[in-house]
Design a protein around this motif. Structure first.
Motif, PDB file in Angstrom:
ATOM      1  N   VAL A  55     -42.499  24.540 -55.576  1.00  0.00           N
ATOM      2  CA  VAL A  55     -41.313  24.200 -55.182  1.00  0.00           C
ATOM      3  C   VAL A  55     -40.704  25.378 -54.293  1.00  0.00           C
ATOM      4  CG1 VAL A  55     -38.882  23.600 -55.649  1.00  0.00           C
ATOM      5  CG2 VAL A  55     -40.583  22.556 -57.052  1.00  0.00           C
ATOM      6  N   PHE A  56     -40.666  26.568 -54.712  1.00  0.00           N
ATOM      7  CA  PHE A  56     -40.276  27.592 -53.890  1.00  0.00           C
ATOM      8  C   PHE A  56     -41.229  28.205 -52.579  1.00  0.00           C
ATOM      9  CE2 PHE A  56     -37.415  28.297 -57.511  1.00  0.00           C
ATOM     10  CZ  PHE A  56     -36.250  28.156 -56.755  1.00  0.00           C
ATOM     11  N   GLN A  57     -42.285  27.536 -52.813  1.00  0.00           N
ATOM     12  CA  GLN A  57     -43.355  27.962 -51.695  1.00  0.00           C
ATOM     13  C   GLN A  57     -42.901  27.382 -50.370  1.00  0.00           C
ATOM     14  OE1 GLN A  57     -47.337  26.572 -52.890  1.00  0.00           O
ATOM     15  NE2 GLN A  57     -47.558  27.995 -54.380  1.00  0.00           N
ATOM     16  N   ARG A  58     -42.369  26.320 -50.283  1.00  0.00           N
ATOM     17  CA  ARG A  58     -41.934  25.772 -49.184  1.00  0.00           C
ATOM     18  C   ARG A  58     -40.482  26.121 -48.454  1.00  0.00           C
ATOM     19  NH1 ARG A  58     -44.556  21.793 -52.104  1.00  0.00           N
ATOM     20  NH2 ARG A  58     -42.625  21.114 -53.171  1.00  0.00           N
ATOM     21  N   ALA A  59     -39.811  26.906 -49.434  1.00  0.00           N
ATOM     22  CA  ALA A  59     -38.400  27.349 -48.841  1.00  0.00           C
ATOM     23  C   ALA A  59     -38.559  28.841 -48.323  1.00  0.00           C
ATOM     24  CB  ALA A  59     -37.504  27.718 -50.283  1.00  0.00           C
ATOM     25  N   ALA A  60     -37.497  28.854 -47.043  1.00  0.00           N
ATOM     26  CA  ALA A  60     -37.387  30.016 -46.387  1.00  0.00           C
ATOM     27  C   ALA A  60     -36.584  30.803 -47.117  1.00  0.00           C
ATOM     28  CB  ALA A  60     -37.160  29.639 -44.891  1.00  0.00           C
ATOM     29  N   THR A  61     -35.532  30.290 -47.450  1.00  0.00           N
ATOM     30  CA  THR A  61     -34.290  31.243 -48.123  1.00  0.00           C
ATOM     31  C   THR A  61     -33.888  30.581 -49.568  1.00  0.00           C
ATOM     32  OG1 THR A  61     -32.530  29.623 -47.519  1.00  0.00           O
ATOM     33  CG2 THR A  61     -33.080  31.285 -45.899  1.00  0.00           C
ATOM     34  N   VAL A  62     -33.066  31.294 -50.456  1.00  0.00           N
ATOM     35  CA  VAL A  62     -33.045  30.786 -51.686  1.00  0.00           C
ATOM     36  C   VAL A  62     -31.557  31.299 -52.012  1.00  0.00           C
ATOM     37  CG1 VAL A  62     -35.266  31.082 -52.826  1.00  0.00           C
ATOM     38  CG2 VAL A  62     -34.019  32.944 -52.662  1.00  0.00           C
ATOM     39  N   PRO A  63     -30.776  30.212 -52.916  1.00  0.00           N
ATOM     40  CA  PRO A  63     -29.299  30.645 -53.124  1.00  0.00           C
ATOM     41  C   PRO A  63     -29.461  31.851 -54.219  1.00  0.00           C
ATOM     42  CG  PRO A  63     -29.894  28.670 -54.231  1.00  0.00           C
ATOM     43  CD  PRO A  63     -31.318  28.950 -53.274  1.00  0.00           C
ATOM     44  N   VAL A  64     -28.645  32.707 -53.934  1.00  0.00           N
ATOM     45  CA  VAL A  64     -28.402  33.907 -54.957  1.00  0.00           C
ATOM     46  C   VAL A  64     -26.967  34.061 -55.216  1.00  0.00           C
ATOM     47  CG1 VAL A  64     -28.690  36.306 -55.278  1.00  0.00           C
ATOM     48  CG2 VAL A  64     -30.363  34.790 -53.819  1.00  0.00           C
ATOM     49  N   ARG A  65     -26.515  34.205 -56.248  1.00  0.00           N
ATOM     50  CA  ARG A  65     -25.124  34.478 -56.945  1.00  0.00           C
ATOM     51  C   ARG A  65     -25.188  36.062 -57.117  1.00  0.00           C
ATOM     52  NH1 ARG A  65     -23.557  33.749 -62.462  1.00  0.00           N
ATOM     53  NH2 ARG A  65     -25.677  33.164 -62.501  1.00  0.00           N
ATOM     54  N   TYR A  66     -24.076  36.787 -56.509  1.00  0.00           N
ATOM     55  CA  TYR A  66     -23.887  38.332 -56.674  1.00  0.00           C
ATOM     56  C   TYR A  66     -22.562  38.770 -56.621  1.00  0.00           C
ATOM     57  CZ  TYR A  66     -22.850  38.696 -51.652  1.00  0.00           C
ATOM     58  OH  TYR A  66     -22.303  38.316 -50.384  1.00  0.00           O
ATOM     59  N   VAL A  67     -22.460  39.768 -57.150  1.00  0.00           N
ATOM     60  CA  VAL A  67     -21.239  40.541 -57.176  1.00  0.00           C
ATOM     61  C   VAL A  67     -21.173  41.370 -55.970  1.00  0.00           C
ATOM     62  CG1 VAL A  67     -19.890  42.193 -58.552  1.00  0.00           C
ATOM     63  CG2 VAL A  67     -21.436  40.915 -59.848  1.00  0.00           C
ATOM     64  N   PRO A  68     -20.159  40.866 -54.945  1.00  0.00           N
ATOM     65  CA  PRO A  68     -19.949  41.815 -53.744  1.00  0.00           C
ATOM     66  C   PRO A  68     -19.689  43.439 -53.824  1.00  0.00           C
ATOM     67  CG  PRO A  68     -18.485  39.790 -53.737  1.00  0.00           C
ATOM     68  CD  PRO A  68     -19.013  40.054 -55.200  1.00  0.00           C
ATOM     69  N   ALA A  69     -18.974  43.731 -54.663  1.00  0.00           N
ATOM     70  CA  ALA A  69     -18.766  45.268 -55.113  1.00  0.00           C
ATOM     71  C   ALA A  69     -20.178  45.890 -55.692  1.00  0.00           C
ATOM     72  CB  ALA A  69     -17.506  45.327 -55.996  1.00  0.00           C
ATOM     73  N   ASN A  70     -21.023  45.018 -56.035  1.00  0.00           N
ATOM     74  CA  ASN A  70     -22.164  45.767 -56.723  1.00  0.00           C
ATOM     75  C   ASN A  70     -23.280  44.793 -56.377  1.00  0.00           C
ATOM     76  OD1 ASN A  70     -24.367  47.284 -58.113  1.00  0.00           O
ATOM     77  ND2 ASN A  70     -23.438  46.962 -60.044  1.00  0.00           N
ATOM     78  N   PRO A  71     -23.910  44.854 -55.155  1.00  0.00           N
ATOM     79  CA  PRO A  71     -25.045  43.894 -55.058  1.00  0.00           C
ATOM     80  C   PRO A  71     -26.106  43.940 -55.645  1.00  0.00           C
ATOM     81  CG  PRO A  71     -24.488  45.145 -53.151  1.00  0.00           C
ATOM     82  CD  PRO A  71     -23.425  45.639 -54.271  1.00  0.00           C
ATOM     83  N   THR A  72     -26.547  45.057 -56.543  1.00  0.00           N
ATOM     84  CA  THR A  72     -27.615  45.048 -57.449  1.00  0.00           C
ATOM     85  C   THR A  72     -27.682  44.063 -58.532  1.00  0.00           C
ATOM     86  OG1 THR A  72     -26.598  46.552 -58.803  1.00  0.00           O
ATOM     87  CG2 THR A  72     -27.919  47.552 -56.967  1.00  0.00           C
ATOM     88  N   VAL A  73     -26.292  43.550 -58.688  1.00  0.00           N
ATOM     89  CA  VAL A  73     -26.171  42.378 -59.731  1.00  0.00           C
ATOM     90  C   VAL A  73     -26.285  41.150 -59.097  1.00  0.00           C
ATOM     91  CG1 VAL A  73     -24.699  41.673 -61.607  1.00  0.00           C
ATOM     92  CG2 VAL A  73     -24.690  43.878 -61.300  1.00  0.00           C
ATOM     93  N   SER A  74     -27.511  40.549 -59.072  1.00  0.00           N
ATOM     94  CA  SER A  74     -27.550  39.331 -58.420  1.00  0.00           C
ATOM     95  C   SER A  74     -28.726  38.473 -59.518  1.00  0.00           C
ATOM     96  CB  SER A  74     -28.187  39.292 -56.965  1.00  0.00           C
ATOM     97  OG  SER A  74     -29.435  39.980 -56.961  1.00  0.00           O
TER      98      SER A  74
END
Length: 169
Positions: free
Chosen positions: A145-164
């Motif tokens: 399914v993801f092979q055809r995707a160019a982007t993926v939706p990601v949830r993250y913490v703006p103050a600490n983007p390593t948490v995603s």
């Protein structure tokens, strides 16, 4: 054999393995490590208090207990880091579409999980751009399914983007 489907750039096998290890560590919520660390520390302190008078000053018994306390402290620290990561991720509100880097089935781990890697690009409050490569384990059936995707939706913490984390519907 690894079936890789790069989107933006081809990443090395070493980076794929590193991202897969990172994603595997993120599965653990840390509660087991916290419990292990606390029990090691309590057991070693109890042994020092109750057994030490019976053993007299035997240096080996003291060294073993002190080493056990150190291992317990290391487990507590690692468990707390994993627990706080998941706590911050639950509170994450920012959502963005991140470019997918690669999607593959990792055969170096048991069960051959699917792995999807993305590059999160965010801006810090001072205006500097931060680029982070993250990965997450997915069901191997979702790799196609993801092979055809160019982007993926990601949830993250703006103050600490390593948490995603990837948002999978």
């Amino acid at each position: 054999m690894i079936v890789s489907h790069p989107r933006r750039t081809i990443i090395s096998r070493h980076e794929q393995f590193h991202l897969a290890q990172q994603a595997l560590r993120r599965l653990d919520r840390g509660t087991g490590l916290i419990a292990l660390g606390a029990s090691l520390i309590v057991g070693a302190i109890a042994a020092l208090i109750w057994l030490q008078p019976h053993l007299a000053p035997v240096p080996a018994s003291i060294a073993i207990n002190l080493m056990t306390i150190g291992i317990g402290a290391a487990c507590l620290i690692a468990g707390w880091r994993r627990y706080s990561f998941h706590r911050q991720l639950r509170a994450a509100t920012a959502i963005t579409d991140a470019p997918m880097i690669d999607c593959w089935i990792e055969n170096a781990f048991e069960g051959e999980p699917g792995v999807i890697a993305w590059e999160l690009v965010t801006s810090q409050p001072d205006g500097t751009e931060v680029r982070l490569r993250q990965a997450q384990l997915i069901d191997p059936s979702l790799v196609t399914v993801f092979q055809r995707a160019a982007t993926v939706p990601v949830r993250y913490v703006p103050a600490n983007p390593t948490v995603s984390a990837l948002i999978i519907e």
